[in-house]
Design an enzyme around this catalytic site. Structure first.
Site, PDB file in Angstrom:
ATOM      1  N   ASN A 198      10.730 -33.256 -43.407  1.00  0.00           N
ATOM      2  CA  ASN A 198       9.914 -32.068 -43.732  1.00  0.00           C
ATOM      3  C   ASN A 198      10.658 -30.751 -43.558  1.00  0.00           C
ATOM      4  O   ASN A 198      10.479 -29.818 -44.343  1.00  0.00           O
ATOM      5  CB  ASN A 198       8.601 -32.088 -42.945  1.00  0.00           C
ATOM      6  CG  ASN A 198       8.807 -31.990 -41.456  1.00  0.00           C
ATOM      7  OD1 ASN A 198       9.752 -32.546 -40.912  1.00  0.00           O
ATOM      8  ND2 ASN A 198       7.934 -31.287 -40.783  1.00  0.00           N
ATOM      9  N   GLY A 224       9.764 -37.752 -35.954  1.00  0.00           N
ATOM     10  CA  GLY A 224       9.233 -38.479 -37.105  1.00  0.00           C
ATOM     11  C   GLY A 224       7.811 -38.922 -36.830  1.00  0.00           C
ATOM     12  O   GLY A 224       7.113 -38.344 -35.990  1.00  0.00           O
ATOM     13  N   THR A 268       6.580 -44.927 -36.156  1.00  0.00           N
ATOM     14  CA  THR A 268       8.028 -45.164 -36.005  1.00  0.00           C
ATOM     15  C   THR A 268       8.447 -44.918 -34.557  1.00  0.00           C
ATOM     16  O   THR A 268       9.254 -45.674 -33.999  1.00  0.00           O
ATOM     17  CB  THR A 268       8.843 -44.230 -36.941  1.00  0.00           C
ATOM     18  OG1 THR A 268       8.219 -44.174 -38.207  1.00  0.00           O
ATOM     19  CG2 THR A 268      10.266 -44.703 -37.100  1.00  0.00           C
ATOM     20  N   GLU A 286       9.460 -36.770 -30.736  1.00  0.00           N
ATOM     21  CA  GLU A 286       8.626 -35.688 -31.283  1.00  0.00           C
ATOM     22  C   GLU A 286       7.893 -36.278 -32.472  1.00  0.00           C
ATOM     23  O   GLU A 286       8.490 -36.514 -33.522  1.00  0.00           O
ATOM     24  CB  GLU A 286       9.514 -34.516 -31.733  1.00  0.00           C
ATOM     25  CG  GLU A 286      10.353 -33.901 -30.632  1.00  0.00           C
ATOM     26  CD  GLU A 286       9.524 -33.122 -29.621  1.00  0.00           C
ATOM     27  OE1 GLU A 286       8.385 -32.741 -29.946  1.00  0.00           O
ATOM     28  OE2 GLU A 286      10.008 -32.923 -28.497  1.00  0.00           O
ATOM     29  N   CYS A 342       4.754 -30.375 -38.828  1.00  0.00           N
ATOM     30  CA  CYS A 342       4.021 -31.085 -37.767  1.00  0.00           C
ATOM     31  C   CYS A 342       3.069 -30.144 -37.031  1.00  0.00           C
ATOM     32  O   CYS A 342       2.110 -30.594 -36.418  1.00  0.00           O
ATOM     33  CB  CYS A 342       4.994 -31.713 -36.796  1.00  0.00           C
ATOM     34  SG  CYS A 342       6.157 -30.512 -36.136  1.00  0.00           S
ATOM     35  N   GLU A 354      11.748 -30.639 -26.293  1.00  0.00           N
ATOM     36  CA  GLU A 354      12.985 -30.065 -26.808  1.00  0.00           C
ATOM     37  C   GLU A 354      12.947 -28.572 -26.563  1.00  0.00           C
ATOM     38  O   GLU A 354      11.973 -28.031 -26.075  1.00  0.00           O
ATOM     39  CB  GLU A 354      13.095 -30.346 -28.317  1.00  0.00           C
ATOM     40  CG  GLU A 354      13.184 -31.829 -28.651  1.00  0.00           C
ATOM     41  CD  GLU A 354      13.451 -32.095 -30.121  1.00  0.00           C
ATOM     42  OE1 GLU A 354      12.975 -31.327 -30.979  1.00  0.00           O
ATOM     43  OE2 GLU A 354      14.147 -33.082 -30.414  1.00  0.00           O
TER      44      GLU A 354
END
Ligand code: NAD
Length: 480
Positions: free
Chosen positions: A150, A226, A230, A248, A282, A460
């Protein structure tokens, strides 16, 4: 155009010689090929990284910082080329790539070029015991960085920059859907003089290339951004190997609007929180909750503004909404309109594919607003990750808070109010890693970034990322 792997400072075909098609979402055409790498290529990348590690981890902070700054400067120099490439690969308006994606990729490197020179560790004097403890923060070794489609270069560099700043060597994989700017970055790395092997970029599918990175026994930490599914899969593989993990993941973020807010600012920002990057961020606020007394007014004004958003080719100046990233994603978005209708929700505007003249095979979709009455519906519980938002009224603070938290996700929330007590109560009680109050996506790179619940683990940003990419070791010295 063939996108090759970048291993040990060199461009290489994958060992099996296989390539997969890369699509341009604005016209649906194949415009390039990307390496379909396997675990053999990942092994080669790992070996290059492992060989580079002893020297890179001993490179002075000044030298590392200089190289990171140089990478940042080269990204700025090549802004136009990179923005065009990002827009073509992803479908996002070129204006967005120029204003947000590429400048931020440069900022990521510049930020960590500075941050690493300020990173410190603690010392504890054990008074009365004649001992001093100090903590070394050592790089982990070879780490894996895996990023989504994205915000391709933006998120790829958000991981890589702190990883190498901290002295690690990296095996990285961008999304196979948007590999182009990571490929262009490889050229920049050589130009900036990054020693060979410090950063290796391997292209390919998640289930083969990505998984090989996660499964590699000597890649000791994985930083992944992602989907939640996943992320869970990666955690299942990495946990028994005791790898350090930063995940994340997805979001279903609430945008809570109270009648005491600055209405015009809220309305303009809510257009962005809903549809920026075709709603494929996101942090987008996909569930809009509006205080009942302004609900009808908001509904009318919001729809009027949404209808003004021009869906078009990403290169056109007037385009507000470009193409969705892939055909599969377009089909997923479309399926949610049918799901909403079946659930008894009302499509207030949008809901259809758009045919852009001259680009009939591109993946375009109208910005869509859906009125829902029950937060437990699929439209409000599942991450759609596209230009679809739902709206719903609420009556009390308690109800708004309950609705906002009633989701498995917990990435971010946006709150619109001028009431200080309410701001504090919501800030404390929202189950998210990030709360925006009277703003959205105002980013200070020093702040911790990440989600709670099914939106991930770890943070992060700022020193948090440097902490993730280093291992603390305590040294205790006794003296007489
Ligand atoms: P995805 O999970 O399909 O893929 C992300 C990356 O993981 C890609 O590079 C992919 O190739 C790789 N991958 C896929 N399967 C893998 C496996 N088995 N092992 C290792 N790697 C694998 O996600 P996506 O569709 O590319 O991105 C969209 C998702 O990303 C959304 O859910 C969105 O919310 C999330 N996202 C989260 C953040 C955040 O900061 N929390 C930011 C951006 C996007």
């Amino acid at each position: 155009m063939k996108i090759q792997n970048y291993i040990n400072g060199k461009f290489e075909n994958p060992i099996n010689g296989e390539f997969i098609d890369n699509y341009n979402p604005s016209n649906g055409e194949v415009y390039g090929q990307i390496a379909n790498s396997t675990s053999e290529d990942v092994e080669k990348a790992y070996e290059a990284a492992a060989k580079a590690f002893p020297s890179w981890s001993n490179t002075t902070l000044e030298e590392r910082s200089k190289i990171l700054s140089k990478i940042a400067n080269l990204i700025v120099e090549k802004l136009d080329i990179l923005a065009e490439a990002e827009s073509k690969d992803n479908g996002k308006p070129i204006s967005l790539a120029k204003q947000i994606d590429i400048p931020r990729a440069a900022e990521n490197f510049q930020f960590y070029a500075n941050a690493i020179t300020q990173f410190s560790s603690e010392a504890h004097e054990s008074i009365g015991l004649n001992a001093i403890n100090f903590t070394l923060r050592q790089p982990i070794g070879v780490v894996g960085c895996i990023s989504p489609w994205n915000l391709p270069l933006y998120l790829f560099t958000w991981k890589i920059a702190p990883a190498i700043a901290a002295g690690n060597c990296v095996v990285a994989k961008p999304s196979e859907v948007t590999p182009m700017t990571a490929y262009l970055l490889s050229e920049i790395l050589n130009e900036a003089g990054l020693p060979k092997g410090v950063l290796n970029i391997v292209h390919g599918l998640g289930t083969s290339t990505g998984q090989a990175i996660v499964e590699h026994p000597n890649i000791k930490a994985i930083s992944f951004t992602g989907g939640t599914k996943t992320g869970a899969h990666i955690a299942r593989i990495a946990a028994p190997m005791f790898k350090k993990l930063s995940l994340e993941l997805g979001g279903k973020n609430p945008n809570i609007i109270f009648s005491d807010c600055d209405y015009d600012k809220m309305l303009a920002t809510t257009i962005r929180t809903s549809f920026a990057n075709q709603g494929q961020i996101c942090l987008c606020g996909s569930r809009i909750f509006v205080e009942a007394q302004i609900y009808e007014r908001f509904k009318r004004d919001f729809i009027k503004e949404v209808k003004k958003l021009k869906v078009g080719h990403p290169s056109k100046r007037k385009t507000a909404i470009g193409a969705l990233v892939s055909k599969e994603h377009l089909e997923k978005i479309e399926s949610f309109v049918a799901i909403a209708e079946n659930e008894g929700a009302r499509i207030l505007c949008g809901g259809l594919e758009v045919t852009v003249p001259g680009f009939e095979n591109g993946y375009y979709f109208q910005p869509t607003v859906i009125e829902v009455t029950d937060n437990s519906c699929r439209v409000n519980q599942e991450e759609i990750f596209g230009p679809i938002v739902s709206i719903m009224p609420f009556k009390t603070d308690a109800e708004a808070l309950q609705l906002a938290n009633d989701t498995k996700y917990g990435l971010s929330a946006t709150l619109w109010t001028n009431n200080l007590n309410r701001t504090m109560q919501f800030s404390k009680q929202l189950q998210t890693g990030i709360v925006w109050v009277n703003t959205w996506m105002l980013r200070d790179l020093r702040t911790p970034f990440g989600g709670k619940k099914a939106s991930g683990i770890g943070r992060e940003g700022g020193f948090e990322a440097l902490r993730f990419f280093t291992e603390p070791k305590n040294i205790c010295i006794h003296y007489e």
